[in-house]
Write a protein that holds these residues in place. Structure first.
Motif: not given
Length: 180
Positions: A75-84, A93-105
């Motif tokens: 349905e084109n709805r955002i249900v998860g993400h990841v970011d650096l 600068a040679h290292r990056v941090l990761l964050g992420m999540g997925v909608d519980r459903q």
């Protein structure tokens, strides 16, 4: 079924709607705590919103840059993400941090794995990046297991890092070498 796409400025408001709902799920009755916040603290802050807005507008390699991908439902709805994002420390600068999540459903549908793969591929295709780092609540075994399956190595655990609602939580640091 879902698709993964880079997060663009045109989709930021929809992303903030998703992120607000996702953060609110943290520590709900019977749900896993995935952020080091109590249920009453689990709201999208203006500070986090600003970090995404500024980071997404910064070019890769510029101070404060951030790159993100979202998982979209049929349905084109955002249900998860990841970011650096870049580390705040000088000379890292040679290292990056990761964050992420997925909608519980939508958990259990390989969305997290696909999002992680996008972030890892981005790291492997950018020679400036050697390592992807993350921190996770040690008690969040589903997330830790996924990270391990994707090749992340546990590099340390801080015991009793957080005390949330009268309970102690440990924090684990993990990393993945992406430059060969």
């Amino acid at each position: 079924m879902f698709s993964i796409t880079p997060l663009t400025s045109e989709r930021l408001e929809a992303f903030f709607g998703y992120l607000s709902a996702h953060i609110a799920e943290n520590g709900e009755e019977g749900a896993l705590l995935f952020l080091p916040l109590g249920q009453q603290q689990s709201v999208l802050s203006g500070e986090l919103r600003s970090k995404f807005e500024l980071g997404m507008s910064a070019a890769f390699g510029e101070p404060g840059w951030r790159k993100a991908w979202v998982a979209l439902s049929r349905e084109n709805r955002i249900v998860g993400h990841v970011d650096l994002r870049m580390h705040a420390q000088l000379n890292a600068a040679h290292r990056v941090l990761l964050g992420m999540g997925v909608d519980r459903q939508h958990r259990g549908n390989q969305i997290g794995r696909s999002l992680l793969q996008c972030a890892i591929e981005f790291g492997r295709h950018n020679p400036e990046i050697s390592w992807i780092d993350l921190e996770v609540l040690t008690q969040n075994s589903p997330a830790r297991n996924l990270y391990e399956k994707m090749g992340f190595e546990l590099i340390g655990t801080t015991r009793d890092m957080f005390r949330i609602d009268g309970r102690s939580y440990n924090y684990s640091a993990m990393t993945l070498k992406v430059d060969g």
